[in-house]
Scaffold this motif. Structure first.
Motif, mmCIF file in Angstrom:
data_model
loop_
_atom_site.group_PDB
_atom_site.id
_atom_site.type_symbol
_atom_site.label_atom_id
_atom_site.label_comp_id
_atom_site.label_asym_id
_atom_site.label_seq_id
_atom_site.Cartn_x
_atom_site.Cartn_y
_atom_site.Cartn_z
ATOM 1 N N PRO A 176 -10.484 -5.658 12.891
ATOM 2 C CA PRO A 176 -10.617 -6.982 12.260
ATOM 3 C C PRO A 176 -11.828 -7.743 12.787
ATOM 4 N N ILE A 177 -12.390 -8.577 11.924
ATOM 5 C CA ILE A 177 -13.445 -9.493 12.362
ATOM 6 C C ILE A 177 -12.823 -10.520 13.316
ATOM 7 N N GLU B 17 -8.250 -23.726 10.171
ATOM 8 C CA GLU B 17 -7.561 -23.498 11.430
ATOM 9 C C GLU B 17 -7.334 -21.997 11.650
ATOM 10 N N LYS B 18 -7.196 -21.611 12.916
ATOM 11 C CA LYS B 18 -7.039 -20.193 13.256
ATOM 12 C C LYS B 18 -5.777 -19.593 12.643
ATOM 13 N N ASN B 19 -4.700 -20.394 12.506
ATOM 14 C CA ASN B 19 -3.459 -19.846 11.945
ATOM 15 C C ASN B 19 -3.650 -19.404 10.495
ATOM 16 N N VAL B 20 -4.570 -20.043 9.772
ATOM 17 C CA VAL B 20 -4.868 -19.625 8.392
ATOM 18 C C VAL B 20 -5.518 -18.243 8.397
ATOM 19 N N ALA C 148 -3.241 -10.790 8.419
ATOM 20 C CA ALA C 148 -1.978 -10.071 8.531
ATOM 21 C C ALA C 148 -1.514 -9.494 7.198
ATOM 22 N N GLN C 149 -2.180 -9.889 6.095
ATOM 23 C CA GLN C 149 -1.782 -9.400 4.772
ATOM 24 C C GLN C 149 -2.266 -7.957 4.566
ATOM 25 N N PHE C 150 -1.607 -7.267 3.625
ATOM 26 C CA PHE C 150 -2.071 -5.932 3.242
ATOM 27 C C PHE C 150 -2.979 -6.095 2.026
ATOM 28 N N TRP C 151 -4.234 -5.717 2.189
ATOM 29 C CA TRP C 151 -5.213 -5.918 1.124
ATOM 30 C C TRP C 151 -5.348 -4.637 0.311
#
Length: 249
Positions: free
Chosen positions: A220-221, A233-236, A242-245
């Motif tokens: 991940p970047i 924000e970092k939580n976004v 965390a999603q499956f792309w």
């Protein structure tokens, strides 16, 4: 009088030499511009023979820019053939679309010919997400349904000006062009499934789906990079990473 004639003759010779030099410069300039234009507009290299049927990567002894050629004496009609673009693609995925490619990986005879095609199926509300083809311009024709399509220009020279969006609603028989390398998309806004076919100006156009590349890369970047880039924000960012792309190709 003799001195005058000598001066006149010398001046005429100077003018003739100057014109010859200007002509040489002009020809040289035109040649350079022509060469640069060739490089600027070339995507895939031009073929140097009738065909260069690709050898499968697994069977190639070396790696080249493109694919190496099959022995011409071993070439058969099937090397230039693909069936199945009449069959709908499976759109059972979160974005509701499926791309069925017909490029050099499916048709080895396309090697060096600078062209390929795709079939795109869209479920209701199906989306071919924003993406780019780094090596090809795309021309798309709608076969069934209604699509909302568009592309966004590259960054303007003036930072005060925003990237420009070009959009259009397309119906069966309509055609739209997506310039090489620009981010574009198609969205099914009709009341039925939709189908489109597209031709691309490369045997291997490549696809970069923006969301997949930015939020689904491996590794991940760094979230600090994306938090700063998107001003969120970092939580976004954590949620998006965390999603499956899905890859719909």
């Amino acid at each position: 009088m003799q001195t005058y004639n000598l001066i006149t003759q010398t001046y005429k010779q100077y003018l003739l030499l100057a014109k010859m030099k200007m002509g040489l410069v002009s020809l040289t300039t035109l040649f350079v511009i022509a060469c640069l234009a060739t490089f600027a507009y070339a995507s895939d290299p031009s073929p140097l023979q009738d065909f260069c049927v690709a050898v499968k990567d697994a069977d190639a002894a070396v790696f080249v820019n493109g694919k190496i050629c099959k022995d011409p004496n071993m070439v058969v009609a099937e090397d230039f053939f693909l069936s199945g673009l009449n069959k709908p693609g499976n759109t059972s995925n979160p974005v509701g679309s499926r791309v069925t490619p017909a490029n050099v990986n499916q048709i080895p005879g396309l090697n060096t010919l600078g062209i390929s095609a795709v079939r795109i199926d869209y479920a209701l509300n199906g989306l071919n997400p924003p993406h780019t083809h780094p090596r090809a311009t795309e021309i798309l024709v709608v076969s069934e349904g209604t699509l909302y399509v568009g592309f966004v220009t590259s960054n303007p020279a003036n930072p005060a000006i925003k990237n420009k969006l070009f959009t259009k609603y397309l119906y069966p028989g309509d055609v739209f062009v997506f310039p090489e390398g620009l981010i574009h998309f198609q969205f099914n806004v009709g009341k039925t499934n939709a189908v489109a076919f597209a031709a691309l100006s490369s045997q291997n156009p490549g696809v970069i789906t923006i969301a997949n590349a930015v939020f689904g890369s491996d590794p991940p970047i760094n979230p600090a990079v994306l938090t700063k880039a998107f001003q969120v924000e970092k939580n976004v960012i954590d949620y998006l990473q965390a999603q499956f792309w899905w890859n719909i190709d």
